[in-house]
Design a protein around this motif. Structure first.
Motif, PDB file in Angstrom:
ATOM      1  N   LYS A   1       0.893  -1.334   0.080  1.00 23.39           N
ATOM      2  CA  LYS A   1      -0.145  -0.040  -0.038  1.00 23.39           C
ATOM      3  C   LYS A   1       0.884   1.350   0.012  1.00 23.39           C
ATOM      4  N   ARG A   2       1.790   1.261   0.598  1.00 23.81           N
ATOM      5  CA  ARG A   2       2.892   2.470   1.031  1.00 23.81           C
ATOM      6  C   ARG A   2       3.656   2.681  -0.467  1.00 23.81           C
ATOM      7  N   CYS A   3       4.187   1.642  -0.868  1.00 16.67           N
ATOM      8  CA  CYS A   3       4.706   1.791  -2.335  1.00 16.67           C
ATOM      9  C   CYS A   3       3.916   2.434  -3.418  1.00 16.67           C
ATOM     10  N   ARG A   4       2.627   1.933  -3.404  1.00 17.55           N
ATOM     11  CA  ARG A   4       1.689   2.544  -4.255  1.00 17.55           C
ATOM     12  C   ARG A   4       1.388   3.965  -4.130  1.00 17.55           C
ATOM     13  N   THR A   5       1.458   4.571  -2.700  1.00 16.03           N
ATOM     14  CA  THR A   5       1.301   5.911  -2.364  1.00 16.03           C
ATOM     15  C   THR A   5       2.505   6.503  -2.669  1.00 16.03           C
ATOM     16  N   LEU A   6       3.657   5.959  -2.412  1.00 16.07           N
ATOM     17  CA  LEU A   6       4.815   6.775  -2.643  1.00 16.07           C
ATOM     18  C   LEU A   6       5.021   6.852  -4.452  1.00 16.07           C
ATOM     19  N   SER A   7       4.436   5.966  -5.109  1.00 19.07           N
ATOM     20  CA  SER A   7       4.423   5.708  -6.531  1.00 19.07           C
ATOM     21  C   SER A   7       3.527   6.948  -6.885  1.00 19.07           C
ATOM     22  N   ASP A   8       2.246   6.982  -6.244  1.00 17.34           N
ATOM     23  CA  ASP A   8       1.495   8.226  -6.900  1.00 17.34           C
ATOM     24  C   ASP A   8       2.072   9.597  -6.761  1.00 17.34           C
ATOM     25  N   ALA A   9       2.770   9.710  -5.495  1.00 14.62           N
ATOM     26  CA  ALA A   9       3.678  10.976  -5.407  1.00 14.62           C
ATOM     27  C   ALA A   9       4.982  11.119  -6.289  1.00 14.62           C
ATOM     28  N   GLY A  10       5.483  10.231  -7.077  1.00  5.53           N
ATOM     29  CA  GLY A  10       6.354  10.318  -7.933  1.00  5.53           C
ATOM     30  C   GLY A  10       7.728   9.789  -7.278  1.00  5.53           C
ATOM     31  N   LEU A  11       7.689   9.393  -5.966  1.00  2.00           N
ATOM     32  CA  LEU A  11       8.993   9.012  -5.375  1.00  2.00           C
ATOM     33  C   LEU A  11       9.509   7.784  -5.666  1.00  2.00           C
ATOM     34  N   LEU A  12       8.409   6.633  -6.011  1.00  2.00           N
ATOM     35  CA  LEU A  12       8.778   5.303  -6.730  1.00  2.00           C
ATOM     36  C   LEU A  12       8.110   5.327  -7.771  1.00  2.00           C
ATOM     37  N   THR A  13       8.702   4.210  -8.705  1.00  2.00           N
ATOM     38  CA  THR A  13       7.855   4.085  -9.949  1.00  2.00           C
ATOM     39  C   THR A  13       7.659   2.468  -9.972  1.00  2.00           C
ATOM     40  N   ALA A  14       6.506   2.186 -10.682  1.00  2.00           N
ATOM     41  CA  ALA A  14       6.465   0.645 -10.829  1.00  2.00           C
ATOM     42  C   ALA A  14       6.829   0.256 -12.309  1.00  2.00           C
ATOM     43  N   VAL A  15       8.191  -0.412 -12.081  1.00  2.00           N
ATOM     44  CA  VAL A  15       8.766  -0.601 -13.513  1.00  2.00           C
ATOM     45  C   VAL A  15       8.175  -1.882 -14.174  1.00  2.00           C
ATOM     46  N   GLU A  16       7.765  -2.795 -13.419  1.00  2.00           N
ATOM     47  CA  GLU A  16       7.151  -4.124 -14.257  1.00  2.00           C
ATOM     48  C   GLU A  16       5.723  -4.424 -13.055  1.00  2.00           C
ATOM     49  N   THR A  17       5.037  -5.137 -13.661  1.00  2.00           N
ATOM     50  CA  THR A  17       4.165  -5.602 -12.508  1.00  2.00           C
ATOM     51  C   THR A  17       4.444  -6.094 -11.205  1.00  2.00           C
ATOM     52  N   GLY A  18       4.445  -5.123 -10.336  1.00  2.00           N
ATOM     53  CA  GLY A  18       4.727  -5.699  -8.952  1.00  2.00           C
ATOM     54  C   GLY A  18       6.172  -5.432  -8.657  1.00  2.00           C
ATOM     55  N   LEU A  19       6.799  -4.635  -9.480  1.00  5.07           N
ATOM     56  CA  LEU A  19       8.406  -4.177  -9.104  1.00  5.07           C
ATOM     57  C   LEU A  19       8.384  -2.956  -8.891  1.00  5.07           C
ATOM     58  N   TYR A  20       9.275  -2.367  -7.881  1.00  5.89           N
ATOM     59  CA  TYR A  20       9.243  -0.815  -7.938  1.00  5.89           C
ATOM     60  C   TYR A  20      10.842  -0.720  -7.719  1.00  5.89           C
ATOM     61  N   GLN A  21      10.841   0.861  -8.078  1.00  2.44           N
ATOM     62  CA  GLN A  21      12.435   1.488  -7.864  1.00  2.44           C
ATOM     63  C   GLN A  21      12.128   2.787  -7.707  1.00  2.44           C
ATOM     64  N   LEU A  22      13.118   3.464  -6.942  1.00  4.40           N
ATOM     65  CA  LEU A  22      13.469   4.538  -6.653  1.00  4.40           C
ATOM     66  C   LEU A  22      13.631   5.829  -7.807  1.00  4.40           C
ATOM     67  N   THR A  23      12.631   6.729  -7.827  1.00  2.00           N
ATOM     68  CA  THR A  23      12.678   7.748  -9.111  1.00  2.00           C
ATOM     69  C   THR A  23      13.692   8.855  -8.729  1.00  2.00           C
ATOM     70  N   GLU A  24      14.203   9.530  -9.825  1.00  2.00           N
ATOM     71  CA  GLU A  24      14.892  10.742  -9.564  1.00  2.00           C
ATOM     72  C   GLU A  24      14.411  11.671  -8.479  1.00  2.00           C
TER      73      GLU A  24
END
Length: 86
Positions: free
Chosen positions: A44-67
């Motif tokens: 849930k928190r990864c989705r929230t961080l992704s919505d804020a542009g801090l993480l990105t979902a690079v593939e289904t279910g995988l995340y990484q830090l954005t610039e």
């Protein structure tokens, strides 16, 4: 110094620091196991961080830090730019 963002929870900082220290793509399950938090909560928190542009979902279910996430951790980002709708 990282400025506190009102909508962030303590685990958000741990998630971002994990990605900063390990520049890899991981699933919330792997992330949760490494930072000792519940998998569903981390997801849930990864989705929230992704919505804020801090993480990105690079593939289904995988995340990484954005610039933007890197800039935030380095204290180079105005936290007003991180407002999200909760």
């Amino acid at each position: 110094m990282v400025e506190r963002v009102p909508w962030m929870s303590p685990v958000d900082y741990e998630i971002m620091l994990f990605f900063d220290e390990h520049p890899i793509q991981v699933s919330p399950r792997v992330l949760a196991a490494n930072i000792d938090y519940d998998r569903q909560y981390v997801s849930k928190r990864c989705r929230t961080l992704s919505d804020a542009g801090l993480l990105t979902a690079v593939e289904t279910g995988l995340y990484q830090l954005t610039e933007t996430g890197c800039d935030y951790l380095e204290g180079e980002l105005d936290v007003r730019d991180l407002e999200i709708e909760e």
